[in-house]
Design an enzyme around this catalytic site. Structure first.
Site, PDB file in Angstrom:
ATOM      1  N   ASP A   1      54.977  28.271  37.704  1.00 42.44           N
ATOM      2  CA  ASP A   1      55.762  27.063  37.454  1.00 42.44           C
ATOM      3  C   ASP A   1      55.629  26.620  35.998  1.00 42.44           C
ATOM      4  OD1 ASP A   1      57.573  25.670  38.988  1.00 42.44           O
ATOM      5  OD2 ASP A   1      56.248  23.953  39.287  1.00 42.44           O
TER       6      ASP A   1
ATOM      7  N   ASP B   1      58.528  22.841  45.821  1.00 36.74           N
ATOM      8  CA  ASP B   1      57.466  21.868  45.560  1.00 36.74           C
ATOM      9  C   ASP B   1      57.049  21.133  46.827  1.00 36.74           C
ATOM     10  OD1 ASP B   1      57.617  22.515  42.864  1.00 36.74           O
ATOM     11  OD2 ASP B   1      59.180  21.026  42.480  1.00 36.74           O
TER      12      ASP B   1
END
Length: 596
Positions: free
Chosen positions: A284, A334
């Site tokens: 990420d 997420d």
């Protein structure tokens, strides 16, 4: 002085961003909702608990309080587990996929990509939305039409067949209709029969029988709720792909995808899950800070792979121009990726709860290994506590909440402590708040996993350290090894798993989808779920010319074998066992369903 200036800057920044607080709260609650609901929906009997005690069905008119619940079947969640190798490969595959999408969008535009992905996600959207709506509707119905309720300190059970409330506990003559139950108001008597009819229609189950050739012979049970939920899922997917994609419809599909993902995926163990999140932590950061890949793909892909939150309208400087509406985004990754670890923590809490209830017992057994005359020897055995479902019955729990615990059925009192799950929820919330604060200060998109991964992992392993259960967490695993089965007739060889023909493989895959959706829980008579042995048994009962059928099996006619396709819908009839004197009924009143 420096501290005072820093405080003044923080206060000024808070005043400037205060109008965004409702949107931030909306985002946090929207992230926690599917995690909480999906994690609880993934619960089933842990390995530390014994199978529930099954009771025989009572005859019609039985006064046993559980007479209608005896056919509750155990629902076992079958999750797709990960291995350490999967945890290492997944971030690499995610990076390659993201780079490929970025290349296609920049070279060919996002229109074609959205069109292809739109129909791909439409199929998943139908399934996910229908599952979410079906479960939510079932919970809502349990509040409107509960099976148990309390009144004047007594426990009553609603009998749909007699259309009356019967005393279960709290009266001298239990099982009798009690006049103490509040009478029906005069204005409601006109609709009294209609209410019972609606209740029966909602709980009525039907059986769909599909037959294709000699290999496919399936029976699936469903209710009106399942049918309407499926129709709703089809409608939402069609509207999103053919008409428009408002933000709330995108979020509904996103919620549904997350909710179903928690019931299908598992990191298997905390070590594998920690390895997966650590890899995604690095992925990420690379995708957001060092490349434009993540932001570009998220802004151009108009698919249910993110949650969208409307920001307050901003005034445009141009005269007579309408206010400009912008949106904040939160990727489903997420939510799902930390969420599967949090769902594992909840199942670990349940595992520890039943582990603490285990008892060691010494039993006497005869050892005949050293001769014909056996000698008694002592052996230690672990006795597991029977599993009691901890989810479901939401409406019944609500309507009996004022009764003492001793007056309620055991299934309505089932609960367990959740220290690891609540710790992970706190860690996730802190990580999300940190993400929003940093994003607000620097006015730049943030990799949410940069803050969520430490929040979840530190909270989980920190809780284990404080409780002295690090080794228990390290050794916990949901991996299930396939049992060896004999294949190949008289060869005597054993191989892992089941060898099925291609048609039966597809049937079994469909069975797993139906079981996940809650449609294969009520005594389905389809044989595919029992593996290759059931297939061979079914074929043997059909037989060939001159074959002798097995005892108790009827050979189907040749005309029936020649059926190319058959489709029938009928009322569900539970399969009676030997000695069962109860009358079969298609209503869920007579065979209470387990899942809500």
């Amino acid at each position: 002085m420096d501290a005072q200036k820093l405080l003044d800057v923080a206060i000024q920044h808070f005043n400037d961003e205060r109008h965004l607080i409702p949107m931030y709260l909306h985002l946090i609650v929207s992230a926690l909702f599917p995690i909480y609901a999906g994690a609880h929906a993934s619960l089933s009997r842990p390995s530390s608990a014994a199978k529930p005690v099954k009771k025989k069905r009572r005859s019609v008119g039985s006064q046993d309080e559980d007479a209608d619940d005896d056919d509750d079947e155990e629902v076992v969640q079958k999750l797709e587990g990960m291995s350490p190798r999967d945890a290492v490969i997944y971030p690499v595959v995610a990076g390659i996929t993201l780079a490929g999408l970025y290349y296609l969008i920049t070279k060919y535009g996002a229109k074609a990509i959205n069109l292809i992905f739109g129909w791909y996600f439409a199929v998943a959207g139908v399934f996910s939305v229908a599952k979410l709506v079906s479960d939510a509707a079932t919970v809502a119905i349990s509040f409107v039409f509960p099976t148990y309720f309390g009144w004047n300190g007594r426990l009553y059970r609603v009998d749909g067949t007699k259309k009356k409330a019967i005393v279960v506990r709290g009266a001298a003559d239990e099982g009798e209709v009690d006049s103490a139950v509040p009478s029906v108001p005069t204005w409601l008597k006109t609709f009294y029969g209609t209410i019972w009819a609606v209740r029966a229609a909602i709980k009525q189950r039907y059986t769909v029988h599909v037959r294709a050739g000699r290999d496919l012979d399936e029976k699936t049970n469903f209710t009106m709720v399942h049918a309407l939920a499926t129709l709703f899922g089809i409608t939402t997917s069609a509207y999103a792909n053919l008409v428009a994609k408002p933000w709330y419809l995108t979020n509904l599909q996103g919620f549904a995808v997350c909710y179903t993902a928690f019931q299908m995926l598992s990191p298997t163990s905390f070590t594998t899950g920690s390895l997966l999140l650590s890899g995604l932590f690095c992925y990420d950061i690379w995708a957001v800070f060092f490349t434009p890949l993540m932001v570009t793909v998220a802004k151009n892909l108009d698919q249910p792979i993110k949650l969208v939150f409307p920001r307050p309208e901003e005034v445009v400087q141009a005269p007579f121009a309408p206010p400009k509406r912008q949106y904040s985004m939160l990727g489903l990754g997420d939510i799902v990726l930390p969420g599967i670890m949090m769902a594992l923590a909840l199942r670990f809490d349940l595992y520890l709860f039943y582990l603490a209830k285990q008892q060691r017992k010494t039993v006497q057994k005869v050892d005949t290994a050293n001769g014909k005359e056996g000698k008694e020897a002592e052996a230690e055995m672990i006795e597991k506590a029977p599993y009691i479902p901890v989810t479901g019955y939401s409406g019944d729990r609500f309507w009996t909440a004022r009764l003492p615990t001793s007056s309620r059925p055991e299934k309505l009192n089932a609960s367990f402590p959740k220290p690891y799950f609540y710790a992970s929820m706190i860690g996730y919330t802190v990580g999300m708040l940190t993400t929003l604060v940093v994003m607000s200060v620097y006015q730049h998109a943030q990799p949410a996993l940069l803050y969520l991964v430490p929040g979840v992992l530190v909270s989980l392993w920190g809780t284990a350290l404080v409780r002295g259960e690090v080794m228990a967490m390290w050794g916990f695993s949901e991996a299930v090894d396939a049992e060896p089965v004999e294949v190949g007739g008289d060869t005597g060889k054993k191989e892992e798993g089941l060898k099925l023909d291609s048609a039966q493989t597809w049937v079994n895959m469909w069975d797993e989808v139906l079981r996940f959706w809650g449609l294969k829980e009520w005594g389905t008579e389809g044989k595919s779920g029992k593996g290759a042995a059931a297939v061979e048994e079914k074929r043997a009962t059909r037989g060939k010319a001159g074959d002798v059928p097995a005892k108790g099996k009827a050979v189907e006619s040749a005309q029936d074998d020649d059926v190319v396709f058959g489709f029938t819908i009928s009322r569900y009839r539970p399969k009676q066992e030997a000695g069962d004197l109860s009358e079969p009924s298609g209503s869920a009143e007579d065979v209470a369903g387990k899942r809500e």
